[in-house]
Design a protein around this motif. Structure first.
Motif, short mmCIF file in Angstrom:
data_model
loop_
_atom_site.label_atom_id
_atom_site.label_comp_id
_atom_site.label_asym_id
_atom_site.label_seq_id
_atom_site.Cartn_x
_atom_site.Cartn_y
_atom_site.Cartn_z
N ASP A 149 0.83 -1.21 0.00
CA ASP A 149 0.00 0.00 0.00
C ASP A 149 0.86 1.26 0.00
N LEU A 150 2.01 1.19 0.67
CA LEU A 150 2.90 2.35 0.74
C LEU A 150 3.53 2.64 -0.61
N ILE A 151 4.15 1.62 -1.22
CA ILE A 151 4.90 1.87 -2.46
C ILE A 151 3.96 2.16 -3.63
N ASN A 152 2.71 1.67 -3.54
CA ASN A 152 1.74 1.94 -4.61
C ASN A 152 1.05 3.29 -4.42
N ASN A 235 11.48 -3.23 -2.62
CA ASN A 235 12.11 -2.21 -3.46
C ASN A 235 12.06 -0.87 -2.74
N LEU A 236 13.22 -0.41 -2.30
CA LEU A 236 13.29 0.88 -1.61
C LEU A 236 13.55 1.98 -2.62
N ASN A 237 12.52 2.31 -3.37
CA ASN A 237 12.60 3.30 -4.44
C ASN A 237 12.94 4.68 -3.87
N THR A 238 13.87 5.37 -4.52
CA THR A 238 14.24 6.72 -4.07
C THR A 238 14.09 7.75 -5.19
N GLY A 240 11.78 10.24 -6.37
CA GLY A 240 10.58 11.00 -6.05
C GLY A 240 10.93 12.38 -5.54
N GLU A 241 9.93 13.07 -5.02
CA GLU A 241 10.13 14.43 -4.50
C GLU A 241 10.11 14.46 -2.97
N LEU A 242 9.37 13.52 -2.36
CA LEU A 242 9.33 13.42 -0.90
C LEU A 242 9.89 12.08 -0.48
N PHE A 243 10.57 12.07 0.68
CA PHE A 243 11.24 10.86 1.12
C PHE A 243 10.92 10.61 2.59
N MET A 244 10.67 9.33 2.91
CA MET A 244 10.32 8.95 4.26
C MET A 244 11.43 8.10 4.88
N SER A 245 11.78 8.41 6.13
CA SER A 245 12.82 7.64 6.81
C SER A 245 12.26 6.29 7.23
N LEU A 246 13.05 5.25 7.00
CA LEU A 246 12.64 3.89 7.35
C LEU A 246 13.17 3.47 8.71
N SER A 247 14.07 4.25 9.27
CA SER A 247 14.65 3.99 10.59
C SER A 247 14.80 5.33 11.29
N LEU A 248 15.24 5.30 12.54
CA LEU A 248 15.55 6.55 13.23
C LEU A 248 16.57 7.35 12.45
#
Length: 302
Positions: A149-152, A235-238, A240-248
């Motif tokens: 749901d996130l990557i789509n 797939n950790l796609n990068t 894009g225009e906005l980016f979300m941290s997956l860890s601290l």
């Protein structure tokens, strides 16, 4: 390119917060769950260090990097896996209506923050983001979202609370003197976490040296468990225009200037095994923080 592994603790796990424990009415200590990424990294460095020590060699010295802040690898996670589904941190810039119940298929209607320009709102930031619904909104940051749901960029998404992955077990003890007698008035309680049946941690690492599996000891109490290599397509796609941290994400001037949406800053320290002293406290943005710049351990979001 990451190799993906699952980790299943053999027992409960406990990752204490940074708050001091003092005598008083409250004898409980806060905990962090899931474990911070640097805790996982420390377990892996210890794993390789113990192999070298056992074999009396320094084959993995470039991975362990004794005395340095970081090991010689990149790590991402941990995430959760349950019923063959992967759950990643949810973005703080995605919202749901407080009054909105989940739909029949267990998914929430997602309302995403979007960039706007307005003379009515004054801000020091160059970017202004807004989210609008029919009623009061709350961020899903701090929760966990289905990877697909996130990557789509789905308008409906399966979202879980962290408590959906574990049960809490209260453990009470008493401090000891140097002669191992009970220390008067020093009773304490810790909330330990036990993963629910079918739940495991998932982490990614950019080296091949972990092989197909083994045993990791995790956290200050050295709780152990099995890790094994998983055939996962994450797939950790990068792009894009906005980016979300997956860890601290450690705070810094560059990171601070790039924040779009975040939650409560976490302050963590720890114990430096090499120096035999406390690590300095450091501020971290929580997993799920959204930036307008790409950093390590980030994924682009729509």
């Amino acid at each position: 390119m990451y190799n993906w592994y699952s980790f299943e603790p053999n027992d409960t796990v406990f990752f204490r917060g940074a708050e001091p424990m003092e005598k008083g009415e409250d004898h409980n200590a806060n905990f962090n769950f899931p474990p911070p990424v640097h805790t996982m990294a420390g377990a892996i460095r210890t794993y390789f260090y113990n192999i070298d020590k056992k074999n009396n060699e320094d084959k993995f010295s470039d991975i362990v990097r004794i005395g340095e802040e970081y090991g010689g690898f990149k790590l991402v996670g941990p995430f959760f896996k349950i019923d063959e589904k992967i759950y990643l941190p949810a973005p703080y810039s995605w919202f749901v209506e407080k009054s909105c119940a989940t739909s029949e298929n267990g998914k929430y209607n997602i309302i995403k923050g979007f960039s706007i320009q307005s003379d009515l709102i004054k801000t020091s930031s160059d970017d202004l983001y807004w989210a609008k619904g029919e009623s009061e909104l709350e961020s899903i940051g701090g929760k966990w979202i289905n990877y697909n749901d996130l990557i789509n960029g789905s308008d409906k998404a399966e979202v879980k609370d962290v408590k959906d992955f574990y049960v809490s077990e209260l453990r009470t003890g008493i401090a000891l003197n140097k002669d191992h007698t009970a220390r008067e008035s020093h009773i304490y309680s810790f909330n330990h976490c036990r993963l629910k049946k079918g739940v495991s941690f998932i982490f990614g690492i950019d080296i091949d040296d972990l092989g197909n599996g083994g045993i990791l000891t995790l956290g200050a109490e050295q709780r152990f468990g099995k890790f094994k290599k998983e055939d996962l397509e994450i797939n950790l796609n990068t792009n894009g225009e906005l980016f979300m941290s997956l860890s601290l994400m450690p705070a810094s001037a560059k990171v601070n200037d790039s924040v779009i949406s975040t939650g409560k800053i976490q302050y963590l320290g720890g114990w430096d095994l090499h120096k035999r002293f406390h690590k300095p406290m450091k501020g971290y943005f929580p997993a799920g923080t959204v930036f307008n710049s790409n950093f390590d351990n980030c994924i682009s979001i729509n």
